[in-house]
Design an enzyme around this catalytic site. Structure first.
Site, PDB file in Angstrom:
ATOM      1  N   ALA A   1       0.798  -1.213   0.000  1.00 28.27           N
ATOM      2  CA  ALA A   1       0.000   0.000   0.000  1.00 28.27           C
ATOM      3  C   ALA A   1       0.838   1.274   0.000  1.00 28.27           C
ATOM      4  O   ALA A   1       2.024   1.233   0.256  1.00 28.27           O
ATOM      5  CB  ALA A   1      -0.918  -0.025   1.208  1.00 28.27           C
ATOM      6  N   CYS A   2       0.171   2.384  -0.252  1.00 33.81           N
ATOM      7  CA  CYS A   2       0.697   3.759  -0.266  1.00 33.81           C
ATOM      8  C   CYS A   2       1.119   4.190  -1.675  1.00 33.81           C
ATOM      9  O   CYS A   2       1.611   3.388  -2.467  1.00 33.81           O
ATOM     10  CB  CYS A   2       1.855   3.995   0.683  1.00 33.81           C
TER      11      CYS A   2
END
Length: 360
Positions: A34-35
């Site tokens: 993620a991110c």
């Protein structure tokens, strides 16, 4: 070992393109992490960094911190830790009060720590270098350097070994870092098989997570040949988010109007965010977006957009005291609140958090 990449030559690009489709197919069966980070150039020549923080633990503690210059620091992992005195004050966002995950120093250097499953920092005994917690890695850069070029030059000396550990939610703290400065310079830092790899140049405007950065570039190059107006990959995997974020960034106008430029970055980073509560039991690293930050590196404003709060908040650096001897200040960001706007008056004195360290 240290590997520095200023530009990808044509032969390298062709070789990567040859494997891009295979990588794309393989990634559809793998775990996603993620991110997302983007680096936007406004029409007035200024730069804005935006990122999302996606994490599976929706209760993870997130806080604003103001650290003045002149602080005595160490790497946080025992007697072999590197030590330094901070040259620059900074505002950062911590995760679990254990790691600096995002930040801006008073010189305009911005940094973002993102998850990378493939990160391997090397054996500290074999390397024989001073050590630093992965939670302090970004803080070290913000404390000591004003520009991307300064950071890259310092890292060429291979000054320390990064030490990872498990976060409070049990996930390993494996990460890579993006940095940017007001001149438009940018760099990505990854430890792969114990070797630091640096992608340095203004062209490195987007970063997500797995696979490693060179492979992300190859996948994105493959999709750029198809053209985003024809088709874009639509999953929430890191590789697909990289492609969509790259297309949006290239397609967005370079707004001269400051308000529109900030709005553009917010809209782009929101467009690649993951809905709250979304998860996939077969892909445990897929995670909801918990917050987004937007950093205006000319006007020195640090915006924070929580998915659980209705209003954007920000810190204006002109209202903050970074002088040596000034107080360390903090503010909780993971609690429900109706506060909006500039929040420097909400920061309260606090004891600096301890950087993440392996359990003894």
């Amino acid at each position: 070992m240290y590997i520095r990449e200023k530009m990808m030559d044509n032969k390298f690009v062709r070789g990567l393109l040859g494997t891009a489709l295979i990588l794309f197919v393989g990634l559809s069966q793998s775990n996603a992490s993620a991110c997302t980070r983007i680096f936007y150039e406004a029409g007035d020549g200024s730069y804005i960094t935006g990122r999302s923080m996606d994490w599976s633990d929706t209760t993870a503690a997130m806080d604003f911190w103001l650290f003045p210059k002149g602080m005595q620091r160490n790497g946080g992992v025992g007697q072999q830790s590197i030590t330094w005195t901070s040259k620059y004050g900074s505002v950062v966002i911590s995760i679990y009060e254990a790691a600096t995950s995002d930040g801006l120093n008073e010189a305009g250097l911005a940094g973002n720590l993102l998850y990378l499953a493939e990160a391997e920092y090397g054996n500290p005994q074999k390397r024989g270098k001073p050590t630093i917690s992965v939670g302090a890695w970004l803080q070290y850069m913000l404390d000591n350097y004003a520009t991307v070029e300064e950071v890259v030059t310092a890292m060429e000396a291979d000054p320390f070994t990064v030490i990872g550990a498990d976060l409070p939610d049990g996930k390993p703290a494996t990460a890579h870092i993006s940095i940017s400065d007001p001149s438009g310079d940018s760099a990505i830092f990854e430890y792969i098989n114990g070797a630091l790899q640096v992608h340095h140049g203004k062209q490195y405007k987007v970063m997500t997570n797995s696979p490693i950065y060179s492979q992300q570039l190859a996948i994105n190059t493959y999709w750029s040949q198809i053209g985003g107006e024809n088709f874009l990959p639509g999953t929430i995997t890191a590789a697909d988010r990289f492609v969509r974020a790259s297309f949006a960034l290239e397609s967005s106008p370079n707004f001269k109007d400051h308000r529109k430029a900030i709005a553009s970055v917010f809209s782009q980073i929101r467009a690649v965010s993951v809905p709250l509560g979304m998860s996939d039991p077969g892909k445990p690293n897929i995670a909801s977006t918990l917050w987004r930050s937007v950093i205006d590196q000319k006007r020195m404003r640090y915006y924070f957009d929580s998915v659980i709060n209705p209003s954007v908040v920000w810190l204006d650096f002109s209202n903050l005291d970074f002088k040596s001897g000034a107080k360390v200040l903090s503010m909780k960001l993971d609690t429900p609140s109706d506060i909006g706007g500039e929040i420097s008056s909400q920061l309260k004195p606090a004891t600096p958090f301890k950087f993440l360290a392996p359990k003894s």
